[in-house]
Design an enzyme around this catalytic site. Structure first.
Site, short mmCIF file in Angstrom:
data_model
loop_
_atom_site.label_atom_id
_atom_site.label_comp_id
_atom_site.label_asym_id
_atom_site.label_seq_id
_atom_site.Cartn_x
_atom_site.Cartn_y
_atom_site.Cartn_z
N HIS A 77 -9.54 5.00 -1.03
CA HIS A 77 -8.64 5.10 0.11
C HIS A 77 -9.28 5.96 1.20
O HIS A 77 -10.22 6.70 0.96
CB HIS A 77 -7.32 5.75 -0.32
CG HIS A 77 -6.38 4.83 -1.03
ND1 HIS A 77 -5.13 4.50 -0.54
CD2 HIS A 77 -6.51 4.15 -2.20
CE1 HIS A 77 -4.54 3.67 -1.38
NE2 HIS A 77 -5.36 3.44 -2.40
N GLY A 78 -8.73 5.86 2.41
CA GLY A 78 -9.21 6.70 3.51
C GLY A 78 -10.62 6.37 3.93
O GLY A 78 -11.39 7.27 4.28
N ALA B 201 -7.52 1.18 7.27
CA ALA B 201 -6.26 1.12 8.02
C ALA B 201 -6.44 1.63 9.45
O ALA B 201 -6.28 0.88 10.41
CB ALA B 201 -5.17 1.92 7.30
N THR B 202 -6.77 2.90 9.59
CA THR B 202 -6.81 3.53 10.91
C THR B 202 -7.71 2.80 11.89
O THR B 202 -7.34 2.57 13.05
CB THR B 202 -7.25 5.00 10.78
OG1 THR B 202 -6.33 5.70 9.92
CG2 THR B 202 -7.28 5.68 12.13
N HIS C 98 -7.03 10.12 4.75
CA HIS C 98 -6.39 9.15 5.63
C HIS C 98 -6.44 9.63 7.07
O HIS C 98 -6.52 10.82 7.34
CB HIS C 98 -4.92 8.95 5.22
CG HIS C 98 -4.76 8.41 3.84
ND1 HIS C 98 -4.33 9.18 2.79
CD2 HIS C 98 -4.98 7.18 3.33
CE1 HIS C 98 -4.27 8.44 1.70
NE2 HIS C 98 -4.66 7.22 1.99
N GLY C 99 -6.39 8.68 7.99
CA GLY C 99 -6.35 9.04 9.40
C GLY C 99 -7.73 9.17 10.01
O GLY C 99 -8.72 8.63 9.51
N ASP D 283 0.84 -1.19 0.00
CA ASP D 283 0.00 0.00 0.00
C ASP D 283 0.88 1.25 0.00
O ASP D 283 1.83 1.36 0.79
CB ASP D 283 -0.89 -0.03 1.25
CG ASP D 283 -1.92 1.09 1.27
OD1 ASP D 283 -2.37 1.52 0.18
OD2 ASP D 283 -2.29 1.54 2.38
N HIS D 284 0.60 2.19 -0.88
CA HIS D 284 1.31 3.46 -0.95
C HIS D 284 2.83 3.30 -1.10
O HIS D 284 3.60 4.03 -0.46
CB HIS D 284 0.99 4.34 0.28
CG HIS D 284 -0.38 4.90 0.25
ND1 HIS D 284 -0.79 5.85 -0.67
CD2 HIS D 284 -1.46 4.65 1.03
CE1 HIS D 284 -2.06 6.16 -0.45
NE2 HIS D 284 -2.49 5.43 0.57
N ASN E 200 -10.16 0.42 0.98
CA ASN E 200 -9.06 0.33 1.94
C ASN E 200 -9.47 0.74 3.34
O ASN E 200 -10.17 1.75 3.52
CB ASN E 200 -7.91 1.23 1.50
CG ASN E 200 -7.13 0.68 0.33
OD1 ASN E 200 -7.63 -0.17 -0.42
ND2 ASN E 200 -5.92 1.14 0.16
#
Length: 283
Positions: free
Chosen positions: A207-208, A231-232, A179-180, A81-82, A229
């Site tokens: 994303h995000g 993640a956080t 993101h975040g 990723d990224h 996606n």
């Protein structure tokens, strides 16, 4: 079973659902995501960022994910990723990742195409698909900081040209996510997404997504998002599980005890996301 993301996203696009791509930071998070996928019979993508693999080495994470994928009864892809340079993309390719993202979104248009095309040529020689990004998804995650981006959206006409010239397999687009951790409720620009979808035929990537309301995610999938996606929120879930266990059992010093509680929380979260994006039963 270990597969490439090309196989997963081709099926998702043809059947109008999305595959969840979940950032994993340790063995426990890998186990949690796989358990969620097996329970819901969902295809799934395990992914790591450059910041994550720096912690223990890209070969270590590759071995962890590949082992879990190979012994699973659902299709699993291992994704970078990224990826922020040709070098790290090459390292992931050599380590056995079955899906590579090269993120040249901070570069100007021509340089982004050039970087992406160079990674595509390398990866396609080994039949590994490549995700690219055009436009800047806002916010901060890992070592990525797009919190001060001036233009929050991907230009649809540029997206069509970018895909044609770079020959990437999937495209991450900026449509209002970040993101975040969100400070307010995100608002996705569905008009921009619709225009991109009209001009770009390859699978699109969101994303995000951590913190985006379920109804917005569902609508994105209906409009053609094939990879979503997260993640956080996985980090938050794992940390919550560990903290909860240690507060209730302050004398415990066996990592397996509190690690199991972290697995439980991450699995619960991932199962919920798989239901939202419609991947349940698609393995």
């Amino acid at each position: 079973m270990l597969v490439t993301s090309r196989e997963l996203l081709a099926d998702a696009q043809s059947k109008s659902y999305a595959v969840g791509a979940f950032n994993v930071e340790n063995m426990e998070m890998v186990l949690a995501v796989i358990q969620a996928a097996e329970e819901t019979k969902s295809p799934v993508i395990l992914q790591t960022t450059p910041g994550t693999v720096k912690y223990a080495g890209i070969e270590m994470y590759a071995a962890n994910m590949r082992t879990a994928a190979e012994r699973s009864n659902v299709p699993v892809a291992c994704h970078l990723d990224h990826g922020n340079s040709f070098g790290i993309a090459a390292r992931a390719f050599r380590a056995g990742y079955t899906s590579i993202m090269i993120d040249g979104s901070k570069l100007d248009f021509e340089d982004n195409i050039s970087l992406t095309k160079s990674v595509v040529e390398m990866c396609h020689a080994g039949n590994i698909p490549v995700e690219a990004e055009l436009g800047r998804v806002g916010g901060k995650e890992d070592n990525l900081d797009n919190s001060k981006t001036n233009n929050p959206y991907t230009n649809p006409q540029e997206a069509a040209e970018f895909v044609a010239r770079s020959e990437c397999d999937f495209l991450a687009v900026a449509i209002g996510t970040a993101h975040g951790v969100y400070k307010g409720t995100p608002q996705i620009n569905f008009d921009v997404l619709g225009k991109i979808r009209e001009l770009v035929s390859i699978p699109l990537v969101l994303h995000g997504t951590s913190g985006v309301p379920d109804e917005q995610v569902v609508h994105c999938v209906k409009m053609g998002m094939c990879k979503v996606n997260y993640a956080t929120d996985l980090r938050i879930a794992y940390t919550y599980g560990v903290k909860r266990y240690m507060q209730e059992n302050p004398g415990v010093f066996d990592p397996k005890k509190y690690g199991a509680c972290g697995i439980e929380e991450v699995k619960k979260y991932v199962v919920g996301r798989m239901k939202v994006i419609g991947s349940c039963g698609k393995a």
